[in-house]
Motif scaffolding. Sequence first.
Motif, PDB file in Angstrom:
ATOM      1  N   GLU A 235       0.827  -1.207   0.000  1.00  0.00           N
ATOM      2  CA  GLU A 235       0.000   0.000   0.000  1.00  0.00           C
ATOM      3  C   GLU A 235       0.860   1.256   0.000  1.00  0.00           C
ATOM      4  N   GLU A 236       1.952   1.227   0.720  1.00  0.00           N
ATOM      5  CA  GLU A 236       2.903   2.345   0.752  1.00  0.00           C
ATOM      6  C   GLU A 236       3.516   2.555  -0.623  1.00  0.00           C
ATOM      7  N   ILE A 237       3.878   1.473  -1.282  1.00  0.00           N
ATOM      8  CA  ILE A 237       4.486   1.537  -2.614  1.00  0.00           C
ATOM      9  C   ILE A 237       3.497   2.077  -3.636  1.00  0.00           C
ATOM     10  N   ILE A 238       2.269   1.607  -3.574  1.00  0.00           N
ATOM     11  CA  ILE A 238       1.234   2.048  -4.515  1.00  0.00           C
ATOM     12  C   ILE A 238       0.949   3.536  -4.337  1.00  0.00           C
ATOM     13  N   THR A 239       0.893   3.989  -3.099  1.00  0.00           N
ATOM     14  CA  THR A 239       0.677   5.415  -2.833  1.00  0.00           C
ATOM     15  C   THR A 239       1.814   6.249  -3.412  1.00  0.00           C
ATOM     16  N   ALA A 240       3.044   5.771  -3.277  1.00  0.00           N
ATOM     17  CA  ALA A 240       4.202   6.488  -3.826  1.00  0.00           C
ATOM     18  C   ALA A 240       4.134   6.545  -5.350  1.00  0.00           C
ATOM     19  N   CYS A 241       3.703   5.462  -5.982  1.00  0.00           N
ATOM     20  CA  CYS A 241       3.572   5.454  -7.438  1.00  0.00           C
ATOM     21  C   CYS A 241       2.503   6.445  -7.891  1.00  0.00           C
ATOM     22  N   ASP A 242       1.394   6.505  -7.164  1.00  0.00           N
ATOM     23  CA  ASP A 242       0.320   7.434  -7.522  1.00  0.00           C
ATOM     24  C   ASP A 242       0.775   8.882  -7.371  1.00  0.00           C
ATOM     25  N   ALA A 243       1.678   9.122  -6.411  1.00  0.00           N
ATOM     26  CA  ALA A 243       2.177  10.475  -6.159  1.00  0.00           C
ATOM     27  C   ALA A 243       3.080  10.983  -7.271  1.00  0.00           C
ATOM     28  N   VAL A 244       3.544  10.099  -8.154  1.00  0.00           N
ATOM     29  CA  VAL A 244       4.369  10.534  -9.294  1.00  0.00           C
ATOM     30  C   VAL A 244       3.593  11.531 -10.150  1.00  0.00           C
TER      31      VAL A 244
END
Length: 228
Positions: free
Chosen positions: A69-78
């Motif tokens: 979930e942390e990784i997915i949030t970081a990807c969305d923040a791109v």
Amino acid sequence: WYFVANQELQEYLQTQGIDPTRTMVTGIPVGDGFATAVDKESVLASLKLAGDCKTVLIMGGGAGVLPMEEIITACDAVGNPLQLIAVCGTNERLRSRLLAKGPTLKHCTLRPLGFVDNVHELMAIADILVSKSGGATSAEALSRGLPFLIYRPIPGQEEANTRYLAEHSVARRIDSPAALKAAIADLLFADPAGLEAMGSRAAALGRPGAAGAAARKILEIIRQNLLD
């Protein structure tokens, strides 16, 4: 006999007194599928994903060691359109959480998967992998020529694998969501030539025929022993 992943390991065994004539560099065995071509359009269509959008494959959440979930949030923040494939293994609770998270993302399309037997196909359609640096996963990514972002490697074997992959410029070590966001933005959007070069170096290191090479040598040894 010792069948090893790379030349460096062969040289290390020699320093430990192992006769080099009883070692062979084969690579780490991977499934036969990693040596075969993949119909990328068909795989993308089966997942209802587009062929003209960057795809990130995220693996390692099934065992609970990767904060997906942390990784997915970081990807969305791109802030750029991305397709995310998250392999959750047998962790159905995680998959359920990701299914709920998908509609909340602003820039990413998320496909949470359970246990799969087509990792060779998923790696073939991905532009980059985010995962841990276990031996099998690393060997599979190299066999597919897939650039690799290693998220918070576990001390011990994973750190050693991470050093090897980073030294050969086929992977980057990532220790925070901010660093992951920066790496995704850089490699997928700012520096596609750098990403392509990483993939070429990975393919040069990959040994998709490792299992067959080891098996052929074992049969040769057996035949020789029978003749002797």
